[in-house]
Design a protein around this motif. Structure first.
Motif, PDB file in Angstrom:
ATOM      1  N   ARG A 196       0.831  -1.199   0.000  1.00 65.12           N
ATOM      2  CA  ARG A 196       0.000   0.000   0.000  1.00 65.12           C
ATOM      3  C   ARG A 196       0.877   1.266   0.000  1.00 65.12           C
ATOM      4  O   ARG A 196       0.595   2.234  -0.711  1.00 65.12           O
ATOM      5  N   SER A 197       1.920   1.240   0.794  1.00 68.23           N
ATOM      6  CA  SER A 197       2.821   2.400   0.848  1.00 68.23           C
ATOM      7  C   SER A 197       3.582   2.571  -0.462  1.00 68.23           C
ATOM      8  O   SER A 197       3.860   3.698  -0.881  1.00 68.23           O
ATOM      9  N   ASN A 198       3.897   1.462  -1.102  1.00 63.07           N
ATOM     10  CA  ASN A 198       4.539   1.539  -2.416  1.00 63.07           C
ATOM     11  C   ASN A 198       3.633   2.251  -3.417  1.00 63.07           C
ATOM     12  O   ASN A 198       4.074   3.121  -4.174  1.00 63.07           O
ATOM     13  N   ALA A 199       2.371   1.871  -3.445  1.00 65.07           N
ATOM     14  CA  ALA A 199       1.419   2.515  -4.345  1.00 65.07           C
ATOM     15  C   ALA A 199       1.268   3.994  -3.991  1.00 65.07           C
ATOM     16  O   ALA A 199       1.220   4.862  -4.876  1.00 65.07           O
ATOM     17  N   SER A 200       1.227   4.283  -2.698  1.00 70.98           N
ATOM     18  CA  SER A 200       1.120   5.672  -2.258  1.00 70.98           C
ATOM     19  C   SER A 200       2.317   6.487  -2.722  1.00 70.98           C
ATOM     20  O   SER A 200       2.171   7.643  -3.159  1.00 70.98           O
ATOM     21  N   TYR A 201       3.495   5.897  -2.649  1.00 67.10           N
ATOM     22  CA  TYR A 201       4.704   6.621  -3.087  1.00 67.10           C
ATOM     23  C   TYR A 201       4.598   6.960  -4.569  1.00 67.10           C
ATOM     24  O   TYR A 201       4.893   8.087  -4.987  1.00 67.10           O
ATOM     25  N   ALA A 202       4.187   5.986  -5.369  1.00 71.52           N
ATOM     26  CA  ALA A 202       4.059   6.219  -6.815  1.00 71.52           C
ATOM     27  C   ALA A 202       3.032   7.313  -7.102  1.00 71.52           C
ATOM     28  O   ALA A 202       3.277   8.234  -7.894  1.00 71.52           O
ATOM     29  N   PHE A 203       1.882   7.225  -6.447  1.00 72.78           N
ATOM     30  CA  PHE A 203       0.840   8.232  -6.669  1.00 72.78           C
ATOM     31  C   PHE A 203       1.343   9.627  -6.274  1.00 72.78           C
ATOM     32  O   PHE A 203       1.104  10.609  -6.978  1.00 72.78           O
ATOM     33  N   ASN A 204       2.021   9.705  -5.122  1.00 72.08           N
ATOM     34  CA  ASN A 204       2.469  11.010  -4.650  1.00 72.08           C
ATOM     35  C   ASN A 204       3.541  11.614  -5.546  1.00 72.08           C
ATOM     36  O   ASN A 204       3.544  12.827  -5.791  1.00 72.08           O
ATOM     37  N   ASP A 240       2.993  19.347 -10.062  1.00 73.98           N
ATOM     38  CA  ASP A 240       2.720  20.551  -9.265  1.00 73.98           C
ATOM     39  C   ASP A 240       1.365  20.523  -8.563  1.00 73.98           C
ATOM     40  O   ASP A 240       0.675  21.545  -8.476  1.00 73.98           O
ATOM     41  N   GLN A 241       0.985  19.329  -8.064  1.00 78.11           N
ATOM     42  CA  GLN A 241      -0.270  19.182  -7.321  1.00 78.11           C
ATOM     43  C   GLN A 241      -1.464  19.718  -8.124  1.00 78.11           C
ATOM     44  O   GLN A 241      -2.378  20.342  -7.581  1.00 78.11           O
ATOM     45  N   ARG A 242      -1.420  19.470  -9.411  1.00 79.41           N
ATOM     46  CA  ARG A 242      -2.457  19.953 -10.311  1.00 79.41           C
ATOM     47  C   ARG A 242      -3.827  19.419  -9.901  1.00 79.41           C
ATOM     48  O   ARG A 242      -3.955  18.278  -9.440  1.00 79.41           O
ATOM     49  N   ASN A 243      -4.856  20.222 -10.052  1.00 78.40           N
ATOM     50  CA  ASN A 243      -6.220  19.777  -9.753  1.00 78.40           C
ATOM     51  C   ASN A 243      -6.543  18.505 -10.533  1.00 78.40           C
ATOM     52  O   ASN A 243      -6.340  18.444 -11.749  1.00 78.40           O
ATOM     53  N   GLY A 244      -7.022  17.517  -9.841  1.00 78.51           N
ATOM     54  CA  GLY A 244      -7.378  16.260 -10.485  1.00 78.51           C
ATOM     55  C   GLY A 244      -6.228  15.287 -10.634  1.00 78.51           C
ATOM     56  O   GLY A 244      -6.429  14.154 -11.095  1.00 78.51           O
ATOM     57  N   ALA A 245      -4.998  15.698 -10.244  1.00 74.61           N
ATOM     58  CA  ALA A 245      -3.841  14.824 -10.430  1.00 74.61           C
ATOM     59  C   ALA A 245      -3.811  13.675  -9.428  1.00 74.61           C
ATOM     60  O   ALA A 245      -3.183  12.648  -9.672  1.00 74.61           O
ATOM     61  N   CYS A 246      -4.513  13.850  -8.294  1.00 75.52           N
ATOM     62  CA  CYS A 246      -4.598  12.756  -7.318  1.00 75.52           C
ATOM     63  C   CYS A 246      -5.917  12.021  -7.539  1.00 75.52           C
ATOM     64  O   CYS A 246      -6.796  11.967  -6.670  1.00 75.52           O
ATOM     65  N   SER A 247      -6.029  11.459  -8.730  1.00 73.53           N
ATOM     66  CA  SER A 247      -7.256  10.749  -9.094  1.00 73.53           C
ATOM     67  C   SER A 247      -6.885   9.538  -9.927  1.00 73.53           C
ATOM     68  O   SER A 247      -6.762   9.620 -11.149  1.00 73.53           O
ATOM     69  N   PHE A 248      -6.679   8.421  -9.268  1.00 70.48           N
ATOM     70  CA  PHE A 248      -6.249   7.200  -9.934  1.00 70.48           C
ATOM     71  C   PHE A 248      -7.352   6.149  -9.810  1.00 70.48           C
ATOM     72  O   PHE A 248      -7.292   5.246  -8.979  1.00 70.48           O
TER      73      PHE A 248
END
Length: 492
Positions: free
Chosen positions: A409-417, A424-432
């Motif tokens: 889970r942390s591995n996936a979180s690292y990739a997503f982050n 640049d923390q673009r709107n919608g970029a944290c949507s997988f």
């Protein structure tokens, strides 16, 4: 004062004032400053970082306008590089070289007071993995740049050189005294060295003890370091206790065999990475670089070259957009993180510690992580990870790396982050595919640092390189990403 004393004093003063003088050669430190980063340090901040840490010489890999302007009147001597892809056009025409020198050397010296001392023509152009791509263009490009410098009235002030990988020489005996240049490029090397010698210019060589350890699992670990305890390599009356001195003196033997015993040599790159491989870690990097800085500050040479040479530490800061073709460690050579934060402490001389970058501003303190409600068995997870790591740097997740012990889970979180921060923390970029969510709780663990990127909108920066435009080996990249997916989704 007697005549003899006068002459001795005059000779000493000449040494101090000469570019090749022994005294000046050991004052200050030299460093490589690369800019292959999605979020490069602003140039003025980087120059201040160099100065605050005692670096008075810097090598650039290309004529970056922001860097060259910021270095103006800084008191830092500059080696400006020419990328290999420019060698062919420069070799084809003296006028092309004249235009390049005018645009990238003369203008910065005259308009900004940038203290350019060297032009590095190409970067390791004879590397065997390049398969002779630059074999016929390097020397003509070197000759044309030299002619252009003379035409610009800079022939004495600015010297040419060619940074070469240590694979241009070898030793059949396994000892430094057996050194000679590779048979396939021997004639070309002699022509280049003679040309450099005729123009009072140095040869530049890159030496990487880390790669000896990386390439050979049986390589004696201590021999890669300056304070190792391995049994020395005995070569006649000389005992070598570390691979750096043995490698450098192999080159000196090659020069001596071919009639260039007094050829000046610069070490253009040497250092140790901190991530991307089990031997690339902070403890090893601190051990190697501290001993390297100590010997530079002492003015220590090698058994065959007692006179100290310029040694350019590799590198100033991490570069997350570099190719991983040589290995995942390529993005982690910096003595600082990408943002100028300190990775580990070094004594830079006279008890002075490393100083971090000042004036850096960051994006919002938030991270993109795998949602607690998401399942590792979700069929969208592999593609989401592959997408994230295609556009962001996931090399810290590899085996033996700083984030190599995270759970799935942390591995996936690292990739997503990493993707979320890279864009640049673009709107919608944290949507997988509903697999991710934002958090304000720092998910960093032990040695694994979950980044927050610098806010590039807060200062003027050079254009960023996109990952899509980077020269990369697609097969190697896809193999790496596939391996990451297997690691992260190990539950499958």
């Amino acid at each position: 004062m007697g005549r003899r004393q006068y002459l001795l004093c005059f000779f000493f003063l000449c040494l101090i004032s000469s570019d090749q003088g022994l005294v000046k050669g050991v004052v200050g430190l030299a460093c490589n400053w690369g800019t292959q980063s999605t979020h490069p340090l602003e140039a003025n901040i980087a120059v201040k970082l160099l100065k605050d840490n005692g670096f008075n010489k810097v090598k650039l890999f290309e004529a970056d306008p922001a860097a060259l302007k910021a270095l103006g009147k800084s008191g830092i001597q500059v080696m400006v590089g020419i990328p290999n892809e420019f060698l062919a056009p420069l070799a084809s025409s003296v006028q092309v070289a004249v235009n390049w020198v005018q645009r990238n050397v003369s203008s910065y010296i005259s308009r900004y007071g940038t203290d350019i001392r060297y032009v590095a023509v190409g970067n390791e152009p004879f590397l065997q993995t390049f398969k002779d791509t630059f074999l016929n263009t390097t020397f003509p490009a070197l000759q044309n740049i030299q002619a252009a410098l003379i035409k610009a009235g800079l022939g004495r002030q600015v010297k040419v050189t060619v940074p070469l990988n240590a694979d241009v020489y070898q030793t059949d005996s396994g000892l430094p005294s057996g050194g000679n240049f590779r048979s396939d490029i021997h004639g070309l090397m002699i022509s280049i060295i003679k040309f450099l010698s005729d123009n009072n210019a140095p040869l530049t060589i890159n030496i990487y003890p880390f790669l000896s350890l990386y390439a050979d699992p049986h390589f004696p670990v201590d021999y890669a370091f300056f304070n190792g305890t391995s049994a020395p390599v005995v070569d006649g009356s000389i005992s070598y206790t570390n691979v750096f001195e043995a490698n450098f003196d192999t080159l000196i033997s090659a020069l001596e065999k071919n009639g260039f015993s007094s050829m000046p040599v610069i070490v253009g790159e040497v250092g140790w990475p901190t991530d991307g491989d089990r031997s690339a870690n902070i403890n090893y990097a601190r051990r190697f670089n501290q001993a390297l800085v100590d010997r530079i500050n002492r003015g220590q040479g090698t058994p065959k070259r007692k006179t100290p040479t310029d040694i350019y530490l590799f590198a100033l800061a991490d570069e997350d957009a570099k190719s991983v073709r040589p290995g995942n460690f390529e993005r982690h050579w910096g003595i600082f993180y990408y943002d100028g934060a300190i990775k580990y402490q070094l004594d830079m001389g006279n008890g002075k510690a490393l100083v971090p970058a000042k004036g850096v501003r960051y994006l919002a303190r938030q991270w993109c992580v795998m949602s607690p409600e998401a399942s590792l068995s979700d069929p969208n997870l592999p593609n989401s990870i592959a997408y994230a790591c295609s556009y962001a740097d996931c090399t810290s997740l590899g085996y033996g790396s700083s984030c190599g012990t995270l759970d799935a889970r942390s591995n996936a979180s690292y990739a997503f982050n990493m993707y979320y921060q890279t864009v640049d923390q673009r709107n919608g970029a944290c949507s997988f595919s509903n697999l991710s969510t934002l958090t304000k709780v720092d998910p960093s663990q032990n040695t694994c640092r979950f980044e927050i990127m610098m806010d590039l909108g807060k200062h003027e920066t050079p254009p960023r390189r996109s990952f899509a435009g980077r020269k990369e080996n697609p097969a190697a990249m896809m193999a790496f990403i596939s391996a990451l997916i297997l690691i992260i989704c190990g539950a499958y």
